[in-house]
Write an enzyme that holds these catalytic residues in place. Structure first.
Site, PDB file in Angstrom:
ATOM      1  N   ASP A 206       8.217 -46.512 -38.907  1.00  0.00           N
ATOM      2  CA  ASP A 206       8.495 -45.571 -39.993  1.00  0.00           C
ATOM      3  C   ASP A 206       8.691 -46.385 -41.262  1.00  0.00           C
ATOM      4  OD1 ASP A 206       9.285 -43.162 -41.510  1.00  0.00           O
ATOM      5  OD2 ASP A 206       9.453 -42.272 -39.511  1.00  0.00           O
ATOM      6  N   HIS A 281       4.584 -42.535 -43.581  1.00  0.00           N
ATOM      7  CA  HIS A 281       5.759 -43.104 -42.901  1.00  0.00           C
ATOM      8  C   HIS A 281       5.486 -44.558 -42.518  1.00  0.00           C
ATOM      9  CE1 HIS A 281       8.483 -39.652 -42.524  1.00  0.00           C
ATOM     10  NE2 HIS A 281       7.435 -38.902 -42.275  1.00  0.00           N
ATOM     11  N   GLU A 346       3.806 -35.489 -42.721  1.00  0.00           N
ATOM     12  CA  GLU A 346       4.417 -35.645 -44.045  1.00  0.00           C
ATOM     13  C   GLU A 346       3.738 -36.649 -44.981  1.00  0.00           C
ATOM     14  OE1 GLU A 346       8.940 -34.238 -43.076  1.00  0.00           O
ATOM     15  OE2 GLU A 346       8.558 -36.376 -42.812  1.00  0.00           O
TER      16      GLU A 346
HETATM   17  C1  TNX Z   1      11.048 -34.690 -40.358  1.00  0.00           C
HETATM   18  S1  TNX Z   1       9.774 -34.314 -37.612  1.00  0.00           S
HETATM   19  C2  TNX Z   1      10.387 -35.823 -39.905  1.00  0.00           C
HETATM   20  C3  TNX Z   1      11.142 -37.068 -39.721  1.00  0.00           C
HETATM   21  C4  TNX Z   1      12.576 -36.926 -40.153  1.00  0.00           C
HETATM   22  C5  TNX Z   1      13.118 -35.606 -39.678  1.00  0.00           C
HETATM   23  C6  TNX Z   1      14.572 -35.376 -39.974  1.00  0.00           C
HETATM   24  C7  TNX Z   1       8.756 -35.195 -38.316  1.00  0.00           C
HETATM   25  C8  TNX Z   1       7.467 -35.261 -37.697  1.00  0.00           C
HETATM   26  N1  TNX Z   1       9.090 -35.816 -39.462  1.00  0.00           N
HETATM   27  O1  TNX Z   1      10.507 -38.111 -40.386  1.00  0.00           O
HETATM   28  O2  TNX Z   1      13.300 -37.973 -39.611  1.00  0.00           O
HETATM   29  O3  TNX Z   1      12.392 -34.573 -40.299  1.00  0.00           O
HETATM   30  O4  TNX Z   1      15.060 -34.267 -39.253  1.00  0.00           O
END
Ligand code: TNX
Length: 776
Positions: A206, A281, A346
């Site tokens: 990450d 990430h 994301e």
């Molecule tokens: C979303 S769930 C994310 C993570 C974060 C999390 C915090 C996902 C695929 N991505 O990077 O840690 O929310 O709840």
């Protein structure tokens, strides 16, 4: 004394009297069986089998010796016995593995009578589960690491036919946001095995840390595994580090350590699925190799929150794909799992829009937009992964711009993505935030350690169902199972990690293993208490939040009566309470119905077990002050998103919690609050108290000052006092009451002005949160 214990005492008396062991006299009842997850079919018989120093284990294959070690080691701890493994079946007093090729892969049968125990299964998975079930049939003291005296190691005579409802039953650990040592991962594997879970998903990459040694790219761990230590600050309050600051906080796993971990997990029938995030990430990788991004500029490994995530791999340059294929080659050497998780979540693609290489790629591949470019990225990685005989998993964002042909979707933004993927004929693993995000709170937020937000108590996890309403049978077939995700932004220690995982994982395991018909919260909530006993022996720092007393409080503005309902997760909860100065002892009143309160009252309550208070005591004060039910007008009305209880929200005795979404807060964004309370008639007052909140992560800051002015006519105001508070960095969530006291005087109007900090240190707008204006 439980019926079982009574029978046991009688049995022991009988044994002493007749001097001969009679296991047939021992009677267990259904209530004595607390196995989690609940076996699919269980038939209890009279009598019991007793383990003693002569009990033998008989295997179906020599390679199975390790599988018995769970129990053999435990008996060694508690009684010093060295139980033997034999090839020949003795006449009695043994546990035997028997192979039945006709059973499903993970199914097993357990047949216990007073003479012997038979575990039947197709292979190791079932034997492992059978042993774990035996363990949970034994008294909880079997988990002790010290010798135990005075316990007879009986298990009930019974037959069990058991198999899982879903074939994928996982836990994800985020080892990037905070690093956890291999030892902890091994312990977690043992605990997963105890619940018959079969996947440990490791989030190895990450922004804030690259955690896996890659021989071809040493900088990934030399640089990418280390960040500047800002652990003293709130995750979202950490400054952006530059490339030339040296990171000292972090860690990584060597390939040898991971191979050893994989082998260890295999002895417990647990598969480790590695997640190598892409295209977003990945700031940690870009910090190590800036040429992987579109802008190619050096960056530091972020110490905390990054949002939006724009430093992502360049999708135009060939060297990105070459890098990722090389990385995945090494990853696949370590992890024999069928699946490789590539993240995919994301990604903010602003750099892709500007990047000449990405634009060239979009033209040459006929891609309409950057979503399609992400889809191209993932599809290309999928064909590489498939060429190695493996399958790709991605977060539900991989549906956007067109999903890769063979991909399995992990649905986290609710179950919508999962449903959509199943409709398109893809396999799905359900991990909706609502039930499966173990970084959420599990109890009243004022009592819990800092969590990411959200509220997912034990009882809610227990209602999880990976197959959602409206799925056809064909779609439901694509649902492989579910998984808990523990994101670790707020989790720095193993004990905190345990706290978030247990006991919620036990609830999740039952939703994934046991039949839907057997789902019964009441029954589970008694079995989980036995599990707590095991967790105590195992030194697992499980959350006792399920023992907390929660309130549901309302006020009728016409009668000015508060109704305070107390509840707890356990349906048979014995809540007792006292009022005001009375001590909360076992003499407290048993709570049976909501309390009606019409004067200032302190309420103290606790859950009781066997007449002893358990969990954290609950205390609240309902304060009837002079402003209750009076008219409040604001210079500027509160924000639509935080309306509290509306009109009387500030003057209704109902206090808010540290959870800013609890529905009690009224809030202003980038603005001051100015409220006037009309007391209706001249009223003698001497103090004003204003309840506020600070949670700097999402931009909620205490006011820098609260000023109070009073007036007799609503036109001419006299300032009577102010409380100021200088801005300070604050990594936790806090409540604060601003208090202004003054000489007692008779007034009708009270003006309260709360000054907004106006700008966050990063220059963003500031939220100002207020829950009550108390006038005394
Ligand atoms: C979303 S769930 C994310 C993570 C974060 C999390 C915090 C996902 C695929 N991505 O990077 O840690 O929310 O709840």
């Amino acid at each position: 004394m439980s019926v079982f214990k009574k029978m046991l005492v009688m049995a022991i008396i009988a044994i002493t009297v007749s001097c001969q062991k009679s296991n047939e006299d021992i009677i267990f009842t259904e209530n004595d069986i607390a196995v989690i997850p609940k076996p699919a079919k269980l038939l209890l018989n009279k009598g019991a089998f007793q383990f003693d120093e002569n009990t033998k284990f008989i295997l179906a294959a020599a390679s199975q010796e390790e599988l018995t070690s769970v129990l053999i080691d435990k008996f060694k701890n508690v009684s010093g016995w060295d139980l033997d493994v034999l090839e020949q079946t003795p006449k009695e007093n043994y546990v035997q593995f028997i192979i039945d090729e006709n059973l499903d892969d993970e199914a097993y049968k357990l047949n216990v009578n007073s003479n012997r125990v038979l575990i039947t299964s197709k292979g190791d998975a079932g034997f492992i589960y059978g042993i774990e079930t035996l363990r949970q049939l034994l008294p909880v003291a079997i988990e002790s690491s010290n010798s135990v005296s005075g316990t007879d190691w009986f298990i009930p005579n019974l037959t069990i036919e058991d198999q899982p409802r879903y074939k994928y039953r996982g836990l994800m650990l985020d080892v990037s946001r905070h690093f956890f040592e291999i030892e902890y991962l091994k312990k977690t594997i043992d605990r997963l095995a105890m619940l018959k879970m079969n996947v440990l998903h490791l989030h190895l990459v990450d922004d804030q840390g690259w955690r896996i040694e890659i021989k071809k790219y040493p900088k990934l761990t030399e640089v990418g595994a280390w960040r500047v230590d800002q652990e003293d600050k709130h995750w979202d309050g950490r400054y952006t580090t530059s490339a030339d600051e040296k990171g000292t906080y972090g860690g990584f796993y060597t390939q040898d350590e991971l191979k050893d971990l994989v082998a260890y997990a295999a002895t417990k029938n647990i598969e480790i699925i590695p997640e190598i995030e892409m295209p977003a990430h990945v700031s940690s990788a870009i910090a190590a190799y800036p040429e992987l991004s579109c802008h190619e500029k050096p960056i530091g490994v972020p110490s905390g929150g990054v949002w939006p995530i724009t430093d992502i791999y360049c999708a135009g340059k060939e060297n990105t794909f070459e890098f990722l294929e090389n990385v995945l080659e090494e990853v696949m050497e370590i992890f024999p799992s069928k699946y490789i998780h590539v993240g995919g979540d994301e990604a903010t693609k602003t750099n892709w829009k500007k990047c000449p290489d990405c634009n060239k790629r979009m033209r040459s591949e006929n891609l309409e937009n950057v979503e399609e470019l992400q889809s191209y990225f993932i599809k290309r990685m999928e064909s590489f992964i498939n060429s190695k005989g493996k399958r790709l998993i991605g977060w539900d964002e991989i549906l956007e711009g067109g999903i890769a042909p063979e991909a399995t979707v992990m649905s986290w933004r609710g179950t919508k993505g999962g449903l959509e993927a199943a409709k398109q004929g893809h396999d799905v693993i359900m991990t909706p935030g609502s039930h499966c995000y173990f970084d959420h709170y599990q109890g009243p937020q004022n009592e819990e350690p800092l969590a990411w937000g959200g509220y997912t108590p034990l009882s809610k996890v227990y209602t999880f169902d990976p197959v959602v309403e409206g799925m056809t049978a064909a779609e439901a077939k694509h649902v492989l199972g579910g998984q808990a995700n523990l994101w670790s932004e707020q989790i720095k220690t193993t004990s905190h990690s345990e706290y978030m995982i247990f006991p919620r994982l036990a609830a999740l395991s039952e939703t994934l293993w046991s039949t839907k018909e057997s789902r019964n919260w009441e029954d589970f909530s008694t079995r989980i208490v036995t599990m707590f006993g095991r967790y105590d022996y195992l030194n697992i720092n499980y959350a006792k939040s399920a023992y907390l007393v929660m309130e549901d409080v309302k006020i009728d503005m016409d009668t000015k009566k508060v109704t305070l309902a107390l509840n707890n997760e356990f349906t048979d909860a014995d809540i007792r309470y006292t009022l005001n100065d009375a001590k909360l002892t076992d003499a407290a009143v048993k709570y049976t119905e909501p309390l009606i309160i019409n004067e200032s009252t302190e309420v103290h309550a606790s859950l009781f077990k066997n007449d002893v208070p358990v969990g954290v005591p609950f205390n609240t004060t309902i304060k009837f002050h002079k402003a209750v039910g009076k008219k409040v007008t604001f210079k500027e009305i509160y924000d639509d998103r935080y309306q509290g209880e509306g009109e009387f929200g500030m003057v209704n005795t109902l206090r808010a919690t540290k959870n800013y979404t609890d529905g009690h807060w009224q809030a202003w964004l980038g603005k001051d609050m100015e409220a006037v309370v009309d007391l209706g008639e001249a009223t003698s007052i001497k103090e004003v108290v204003v309840g506020t909140l600070e949670n700097q992560g999402p931009g909620i800051y205490f006011p820098t000052a609260v000023k109070v002015s009073v007036s007799k006519d609503g036109k001419n105001y006299t300032e009577v006092g102010v409380e100021k508070r200088a801005f300070a960095k604050n990594p936790s969530f806090d409540l604060k009451e601003f208090k202004v006291s003054f000489e007692e005087q008779s007034v009708r109007y009270v003006k309260v002005f709360a000054k907004n900090l106006s700008k966050t240190p990063e220059g963003g707008k500031v939220w100002l949160f207020v829950d009550e204006i108390i006038i005394n």
